[in-house]
Design a protein around this motif. Structure first.
Motif, PDB file in Angstrom:
ATOM      1  N   ASP A  77       1.146  -1.196  -0.005  1.00 48.95           N
ATOM      2  CA  ASP A  77      -0.256   0.010  -0.196  1.00 48.95           C
ATOM      3  C   ASP A  77       0.830   1.191   0.059  1.00 48.95           C
ATOM      4  O   ASP A  77       1.677   1.250   1.234  1.00 48.95           O
ATOM      5  N   PRO A  78       1.083   1.919  -0.250  1.00 49.96           N
ATOM      6  CA  PRO A  78       1.908   3.601  -0.681  1.00 49.96           C
ATOM      7  C   PRO A  78       1.738   4.662  -0.071  1.00 49.96           C
ATOM      8  O   PRO A  78       2.603   5.208   0.427  1.00 49.96           O
ATOM      9  N   ARG A  79      -0.125   4.296   1.209  1.00 55.69           N
ATOM     10  CA  ARG A  79       0.091   5.268   2.256  1.00 55.69           C
ATOM     11  C   ARG A  79       0.869   4.940   3.285  1.00 55.69           C
ATOM     12  O   ARG A  79       1.206   5.105   3.803  1.00 55.69           O
ATOM     13  N   ILE A  80       1.714   3.394   3.093  1.00 53.53           N
ATOM     14  CA  ILE A  80       3.077   2.939   4.306  1.00 53.53           C
ATOM     15  C   ILE A  80       3.563   3.236   4.014  1.00 53.53           C
ATOM     16  O   ILE A  80       4.248   2.748   3.422  1.00 53.53           O
ATOM     17  N   LEU A  81       4.314   3.660   5.086  1.00 52.07           N
ATOM     18  CA  LEU A  81       5.994   4.370   4.541  1.00 52.07           C
ATOM     19  C   LEU A  81       6.352   3.844   5.425  1.00 52.07           C
ATOM     20  O   LEU A  81       6.530   3.355   7.134  1.00 52.07           O
ATOM     21  N   PRO A  82       8.131   3.050   5.739  1.00 53.93           N
ATOM     22  CA  PRO A  82       9.480   3.326   6.039  1.00 53.93           C
ATOM     23  C   PRO A  82       9.044   4.285   7.573  1.00 53.93           C
ATOM     24  O   PRO A  82       9.244   4.817   7.493  1.00 53.93           O
ATOM     25  N   ASP A  83       9.362   3.125   8.686  1.00 58.04           N
ATOM     26  CA  ASP A  83       8.977   4.021  10.187  1.00 58.04           C
ATOM     27  C   ASP A  83       8.115   4.212  10.355  1.00 58.04           C
ATOM     28  O   ASP A  83       7.555   4.641  11.619  1.00 58.04           O
ATOM     29  N   MET A  84       6.727   3.721  10.035  1.00 59.28           N
ATOM     30  CA  MET A  84       5.493   3.996  10.903  1.00 59.28           C
ATOM     31  C   MET A  84       4.433   3.242  11.677  1.00 59.28           C
ATOM     32  O   MET A  84       5.750   1.893  10.693  1.00 59.28           O
ATOM     33  N   GLY A  85       4.595   3.734  12.461  1.00 64.61           N
ATOM     34  CA  GLY A  85       3.809   2.750  13.401  1.00 64.61           C
ATOM     35  C   GLY A  85       2.544   2.724  13.559  1.00 64.61           C
ATOM     36  O   GLY A  85       1.698   3.299  12.912  1.00 64.61           O
ATOM     37  N   ILE A  86       2.089   1.653  14.307  1.00 62.66           N
ATOM     38  CA  ILE A  86       0.584   1.474  14.774  1.00 62.66           C
ATOM     39  C   ILE A  86       0.150   1.115  15.447  1.00 62.66           C
ATOM     40  O   ILE A  86       1.110   0.472  16.975  1.00 62.66           O
ATOM     41  N   LYS A  87      -0.564   1.553  16.680  1.00 61.00           N
ATOM     42  CA  LYS A  87      -0.893   0.728  17.783  1.00 61.00           C
ATOM     43  C   LYS A  87      -2.122   0.224  17.429  1.00 61.00           C
ATOM     44  O   LYS A  87      -3.677   0.378  16.945  1.00 61.00           O
ATOM     45  N   VAL A  88      -1.700  -1.268  18.548  1.00 61.32           N
ATOM     46  CA  VAL A  88      -3.417  -1.935  18.450  1.00 61.32           C
ATOM     47  C   VAL A  88      -3.583  -2.391  19.470  1.00 61.32           C
ATOM     48  O   VAL A  88      -2.868  -3.105  20.354  1.00 61.32           O
ATOM     49  N   SER A  89      -5.035  -2.823  19.937  1.00 64.37           N
ATOM     50  CA  SER A  89      -5.290  -3.137  21.228  1.00 64.37           C
ATOM     51  C   SER A  89      -6.207  -4.468  20.893  1.00 64.37           C
ATOM     52  O   SER A  89      -7.178  -4.705  20.201  1.00 64.37           O
ATOM     53  N   PHE A  90      -6.554  -5.333  21.468  1.00 69.14           N
ATOM     54  CA  PHE A  90      -6.815  -6.510  21.536  1.00 69.14           C
ATOM     55  C   PHE A  90      -8.134  -6.763  22.888  1.00 69.14           C
ATOM     56  O   PHE A  90      -7.650  -6.585  24.260  1.00 69.14           O
ATOM     57  N   PHE A  91      -9.028  -7.357  22.603  1.00 68.19           N
ATOM     58  CA  PHE A  91      -9.770  -7.655  22.923  1.00 68.19           C
ATOM     59  C   PHE A  91     -10.203  -8.723  23.927  1.00 68.19           C
ATOM     60  O   PHE A  91      -9.937  -9.525  22.720  1.00 68.19           O
ATOM     61  N   ASP A  92     -10.113  -9.753  25.344  1.00 70.67           N
ATOM     62  CA  ASP A  92      -9.963 -10.218  25.089  1.00 70.67           C
ATOM     63  C   ASP A  92     -12.392 -11.121  25.631  1.00 70.67           C
ATOM     64  O   ASP A  92     -12.579  -9.746  25.512  1.00 70.67           O
ATOM     65  N   GLU A  93     -12.411 -11.813  26.126  1.00 66.48           N
ATOM     66  CA  GLU A  93     -13.560 -12.066  27.160  1.00 66.48           C
ATOM     67  C   GLU A  93     -13.720 -11.862  28.012  1.00 66.48           C
ATOM     68  O   GLU A  93     -14.690 -11.062  28.189  1.00 66.48           O
ATOM     69  N   THR A  94     -12.589 -11.401  28.583  1.00 67.17           N
ATOM     70  CA  THR A  94     -12.624 -10.690  30.245  1.00 67.17           C
ATOM     71  C   THR A  94     -12.899  -8.398  30.021  1.00 67.17           C
ATOM     72  O   THR A  94     -12.692  -8.157  31.023  1.00 67.17           O
ATOM     73  N   SER A  95     -12.271  -8.347  29.200  1.00 67.36           N
ATOM     74  CA  SER A  95     -12.104  -7.133  28.620  1.00 67.36           C
ATOM     75  C   SER A  95     -13.966  -6.235  28.355  1.00 67.36           C
ATOM     76  O   SER A  95     -14.980  -7.303  28.670  1.00 67.36           O
ATOM     77  N   GLN A  96     -13.846  -5.074  28.350  1.00 65.23           N
ATOM     78  CA  GLN A  96     -14.871  -4.777  27.999  1.00 65.23           C
ATOM     79  C   GLN A  96     -14.998  -4.266  27.082  1.00 65.23           C
ATOM     80  O   GLN A  96     -15.396  -3.391  26.456  1.00 65.23           O
ATOM     81  N   PRO A  97     -15.777  -5.663  26.280  1.00 66.78           N
ATOM     82  CA  PRO A  97     -16.210  -5.091  24.527  1.00 66.78           C
ATOM     83  C   PRO A  97     -17.365  -3.511  24.461  1.00 66.78           C
ATOM     84  O   PRO A  97     -17.472  -3.182  23.174  1.00 66.78           O
ATOM     85  N   ALA A  98     -18.260  -3.268  25.676  1.00 67.58           N
ATOM     86  CA  ALA A  98     -18.938  -2.420  25.556  1.00 67.58           C
ATOM     87  C   ALA A  98     -18.648  -1.145  25.284  1.00 67.58           C
ATOM     88  O   ALA A  98     -18.745  -0.559  24.827  1.00 67.58           O
ATOM     89  N   ALA A  99     -17.202  -0.789  26.164  1.00 67.85           N
ATOM     90  CA  ALA A  99     -17.568   0.649  25.920  1.00 67.85           C
ATOM     91  C   ALA A  99     -16.291   0.863  24.354  1.00 67.85           C
ATOM     92  O   ALA A  99     -16.772   1.897  23.798  1.00 67.85           O
ATOM     93  N   ALA A 100     -16.077  -0.585  23.709  1.00 68.68           N
ATOM     94  CA  ALA A 100     -15.529  -0.545  22.077  1.00 68.68           C
ATOM     95  C   ALA A 100     -16.985  -0.121  21.816  1.00 68.68           C
ATOM     96  O   ALA A 100     -16.907   0.453  20.542  1.00 68.68           O
ATOM     97  N   THR A 101     -17.884  -0.742  21.506  1.00 71.86           N
ATOM     98  CA  THR A 101     -18.895  -0.802  20.923  1.00 71.86           C
ATOM     99  C   THR A 101     -20.317   1.059  21.484  1.00 71.86           C
ATOM    100  O   THR A 101     -21.360   0.978  21.021  1.00 71.86           O
ATOM    101  N   ALA A 102     -19.541   1.056  22.136  1.00 74.29           N
ATOM    102  CA  ALA A 102     -20.631   2.220  23.385  1.00 74.29           C
ATOM    103  C   ALA A 102     -20.464   3.162  22.622  1.00 74.29           C
ATOM    104  O   ALA A 102     -19.941   3.817  21.784  1.00 74.29           O
ATOM    105  N   PRO A 103     -21.781   3.903  22.364  1.00 77.50           N
ATOM    106  CA  PRO A 103     -22.175   5.435  21.660  1.00 77.50           C
ATOM    107  C   PRO A 103     -20.663   6.487  22.390  1.00 77.50           C
ATOM    108  O   PRO A 103     -20.253   6.116  23.644  1.00 77.50           O
ATOM    109  N   ARG A 104     -20.221   7.711  21.762  1.00 80.20           N
ATOM    110  CA  ARG A 104     -19.292   8.217  22.124  1.00 80.20           C
ATOM    111  C   ARG A 104     -19.757   9.856  22.336  1.00 80.20           C
ATOM    112  O   ARG A 104     -20.031  10.000  21.170  1.00 80.20           O
ATOM    113  N   VAL A 105     -19.625  10.274  23.408  1.00 80.86           N
ATOM    114  CA  VAL A 105     -20.353  11.561  23.544  1.00 80.86           C
ATOM    115  C   VAL A 105     -18.714  12.984  23.731  1.00 80.86           C
ATOM    116  O   VAL A 105     -17.940  12.168  24.423  1.00 80.86           O
TER     117      VAL A 105
END
Length: 100
Positions: free
Chosen positions: A3-31
């Motif tokens: 992908d031409p939008r990805i350049l060398p030395d670019m970083g990304i932050k990823v969070s993984f949720f397991d069954e014990t995490s609060q998935p409700a916060a990920a899908t909850a309305p944000r204000v």
């Protein structure tokens, strides 16, 4: 092909949720944080319904980037008051204005 939008030395932050995490916060309305009001220890938002405001208690997730997930109290798609004046009271008539 890369992908031409990805350049060398670019970083990304990823969070993984397991069954014990609060998935409700990920899908909850944000204000916006400035839509949250506080009365003692309880937090609430002002919801606009039929031209009047209703004080709605909410449970919040962790604020991020100026927004807060509402894990309980809102269903999404509701109109809320942002930067409510201190004199606003439950049942007060309000007029909706378009955001600038």
């Amino acid at each position: 092909q890369l992908d031409p939008r990805i350049l060398p030395d670019m970083g990304i932050k990823v969070s993984f949720f397991d069954e014990t995490s609060q998935p409700a916060a990920a899908t909850a309305p944000r204000v916006p944080e400035n839509a949250i009001a506080q009365d003692g220890e309880s937090r609430f938002v002002w919801v606009v319904r039929d031209g009047k405001v209703e004080k709605r208690p909410v449970t919040l997730g962790e604020a991020r980037d100026g927004e807060v997930p509402v894990t309980q109290g809102l269903q999404g798609g509701e109109t809320i008051v942002v930067d409510a004046p201190g004199r606003l009271r439950d049942g007060a008539a309000v007029e909706l204005q378009a955001a600038p």
